[in-house]
Design a protein around this motif. Structure first.
Motif, PDB file in Angstrom:
ATOM      1  N   LEU A 177      11.766   2.434   4.708  1.00 14.27           N
ATOM      2  CA  LEU A 177      13.182   2.101   4.792  1.00 14.27           C
ATOM      3  C   LEU A 177      13.727   1.644   3.437  1.00 14.27           C
ATOM      4  O   LEU A 177      14.787   2.094   2.985  1.00 14.27           O
ATOM      5  N   PHE A 178      13.002   0.758   2.776  1.00 18.06           N
ATOM      6  CA  PHE A 178      13.462   0.219   1.494  1.00 18.06           C
ATOM      7  C   PHE A 178      13.596   1.318   0.441  1.00 18.06           C
ATOM      8  O   PHE A 178      14.512   1.293  -0.387  1.00 18.06           O
ATOM      9  N   ASN A 179      12.683   2.287   0.469  1.00 16.52           N
ATOM     10  CA  ASN A 179      12.703   3.361  -0.529  1.00 16.52           C
ATOM     11  C   ASN A 179      13.528   4.569  -0.075  1.00 16.52           C
ATOM     12  O   ASN A 179      13.526   5.605  -0.737  1.00 16.52           O
TER      13      ASN A 179
ATOM     14  N   GLY B  59       4.597   8.871  -7.050  1.00 16.60           N
ATOM     15  CA  GLY B  59       5.343  10.108  -6.840  1.00 16.60           C
ATOM     16  C   GLY B  59       5.120  10.752  -5.490  1.00 16.60           C
ATOM     17  O   GLY B  59       5.568  11.877  -5.259  1.00 16.60           O
ATOM     18  N   ARG B  60       4.463  10.062  -4.579  1.00 12.12           N
ATOM     19  CA  ARG B  60       4.213  10.600  -3.231  1.00 12.12           C
ATOM     20  C   ARG B  60       5.399  10.213  -2.351  1.00 12.12           C
ATOM     21  O   ARG B  60       5.428   9.122  -1.778  1.00 12.12           O
ATOM     22  N   LYS B  61       6.385  11.082  -2.255  1.00  9.70           N
ATOM     23  CA  LYS B  61       7.627  10.765  -1.552  1.00  9.70           C
ATOM     24  C   LYS B  61       7.585  11.103  -0.065  1.00  9.70           C
ATOM     25  O   LYS B  61       8.441  10.696   0.704  1.00  9.70           O
ATOM     26  N   THR B  62       6.584  11.885   0.337  1.00 13.68           N
ATOM     27  CA  THR B  62       6.380  12.171   1.757  1.00 13.68           C
ATOM     28  C   THR B  62       5.039  11.575   2.136  1.00 13.68           C
ATOM     29  O   THR B  62       3.988  12.097   1.762  1.00 13.68           O
ATOM     30  N   ILE B  63       5.074  10.454   2.841  1.00 12.15           N
ATOM     31  CA  ILE B  63       3.823   9.751   3.145  1.00 12.15           C
ATOM     32  C   ILE B  63       3.663   9.580   4.648  1.00 12.15           C
ATOM     33  O   ILE B  63       4.629   9.450   5.388  1.00 12.15           O
TER      34      ILE B  63
ATOM     35  N   ALA C 100       0.831  -1.200   0.000  1.00  5.85           N
ATOM     36  CA  ALA C 100       0.000   0.000   0.000  1.00  5.85           C
ATOM     37  C   ALA C 100       0.867   1.252   0.000  1.00  5.85           C
ATOM     38  O   ALA C 100       0.617   2.206  -0.754  1.00  5.85           O
ATOM     39  N   ALA C 101       1.915   1.269   0.849  1.00  2.94           N
ATOM     40  CA  ALA C 101       2.817   2.419   0.903  1.00  2.94           C
ATOM     41  C   ALA C 101       3.574   2.572  -0.414  1.00  2.94           C
ATOM     42  O   ALA C 101       3.723   3.688  -0.940  1.00  2.94           O
ATOM     43  N   GLU C 102       4.027   1.459  -0.974  1.00  5.04           N
ATOM     44  CA  GLU C 102       4.781   1.522  -2.221  1.00  5.04           C
ATOM     45  C   GLU C 102       3.901   1.948  -3.391  1.00  5.04           C
ATOM     46  O   GLU C 102       4.371   2.556  -4.344  1.00  5.04           O
TER      47      GLU C 102
ATOM     48  N   GLY D 156       4.798  -3.066   8.135  1.00  4.07           N
ATOM     49  CA  GLY D 156       4.883  -3.058   6.679  1.00  4.07           C
ATOM     50  C   GLY D 156       5.122  -1.666   6.121  1.00  4.07           C
ATOM     51  O   GLY D 156       5.903  -1.477   5.169  1.00  4.07           O
ATOM     52  N   PHE D 157       4.474  -0.665   6.720  1.00  7.36           N
ATOM     53  CA  PHE D 157       4.676   0.727   6.304  1.00  7.36           C
ATOM     54  C   PHE D 157       6.129   1.138   6.526  1.00  7.36           C
ATOM     55  O   PHE D 157       6.771   1.727   5.650  1.00  7.36           O
TER      56      PHE D 157
END
Length: 341
Positions: A210-212, A182-186, A174-176, A204-205
């Motif tokens: 962290l991964f991105n 293009g939503r880099k601040t979530i 969902a976060a990815e 999971g969030f």
């Protein structure tokens, strides 16, 4: 005059034990024989005294369902009626009834559970939630009654049959989904971390962040302890120096609250902030804008929990198992690719 099993057997040309097995829908009897016997039963007006049958077998043909909160609160949450629909569908096929807890507090719900077990009112129990330091599951383990949990049990998953989603994976996806738009601040708005589903979705969030390699502090992650604090969580997120352009929300009902607060603040969804939630209930489909939501297949969660429980009731020697129901994102109007203002 009351028709007996022996009379049905004589008319159908089978043994009385075969008729008895047809009545119990035994898999050892062919469908052809079952059909022949059932036709004779209908012609002779033979009816099963189910209450007497259950007493002989020490069976109630009823399963108990433990709700995570009062009946009023649970039935207002769109998740529970749908999971109940799934449970009811399988119970109906198997000739089982259901009995719900009615307590309006954690202690009262626990006492309802104890009363169901000690009073032998049910053959087994479905616990509709998984929570830390909850007394229900340890009590059911101790009592020896068959039971199934919806959600991964806290602390003793290997010794309990449960049905769940992979909530870590679902929240990460969902976060990815927002990040890929293009939503880099979530931001994240969850729920009480005493519930395992809230803990795993937050995990999971965090993994997606962290991964991105997103440069975000814990200020972007809110876990309101009750619906009363959702409003505060939204204001705190939107008052940050760099407010989120996307928010992952723990469920559709919470997301509806978030939408209302954002509307009050004149924040446009999805242009300024995209929202994605979980469960894909009617709330997601009919909110304005309609919510992109992770479909957790609630009906199937209920259906599989009832199937597992009734299998265990019929054969207590079965091994404990875990059933993981897959999830899929249902894209709607609350998410669009981000265009820098």
């Amino acid at each position: 005059m009351k028709v007996t099993i022996k009379e049905v057997a004589k008319q159908a040309g089978v043994s009385a034990s075969t008729v008895s097995r047809v009545v119990s829908n035994s898999s050892k009897i062919s469908e052809e024989t079952k059909q022949k016997v059932r036709i004779v039963m209908e012609e002779l007006g033979f009816h099963i005294n189910q209450n007497a049958r259950n007493l002989v077998r020490q069976s109630t043909k009823t399963i108990g369902i433990v709700m995570k909160s009062s009946a009023g609160e649970s039935l207002h949450d769109p998740f529970f009626p749908e999971v109940l629909r799934g449970i009811s569908a399988w119970c109906h096929k198997q000739g089982f009834s259901i009995c719900l807890t009615t307590g309006d507090s954690e202690e009262a719900i626990f006492q309802d559970t104890v009363n169901m077990v000690r009073g032998k009112r049910v053959d087994g129990i479905i616990v509709s939630y998984s929570k830390q330091k909850d007394k229900v599951v340890p009590y059911l383990i101790e009592s020896g009654i068959p039971f199934v949990v919806i959600g991964k049990p806290y602390g003793n998953a290997e010794s309990v049959t449960y049905v769940d989603n992979d909530n870590v994976k679902a929240a990460r996806e969902a976060a990815e989904f927002l990040i890929e738009q293009g939503r880099k601040t979530i931001g994240y708005i969850g729920g009480p971390l005493t519930f395992e589903v809230a803990k795993y979705r937050l995990q999971g969030f965090k993994e997606a962040v962290l991964f991105n390699q997103l440069d975000m502090s814990g200020d972007y992650m809110k876990n309101p302890e009750s619906p009363d604090f959702i409003r505060n969580a939204v204001h705190e997120l939107m008052d940050l120096e760099a407010p989120p352009t996307g928010i992952v929300v723990i469920d559709d009902l919470t997301a509806l609250h978030v939408l209302l607060v954002l509307r009050e603040r004149h924040v446009q969804v999805p242009n300024e902030v995209s929202l994605i939630s979980f469960n894909n209930t009617m709330v997601a489909q009919f909110s304005s804008p309609a919510l992109t939501s992770v479909d957790t297949q609630i009906f199937q969660l209920g259906y599989e929990s009832a199937r597992c429980l009734i299998e265990e009731i019929k054969d207590p020697s079965q091994f404990k198992k875990s059933i993981i129901i897959p999830t899929v994102i249902r894209e709607r109007e609350s998410t669009i690719p981000f265009i820098q203002q």
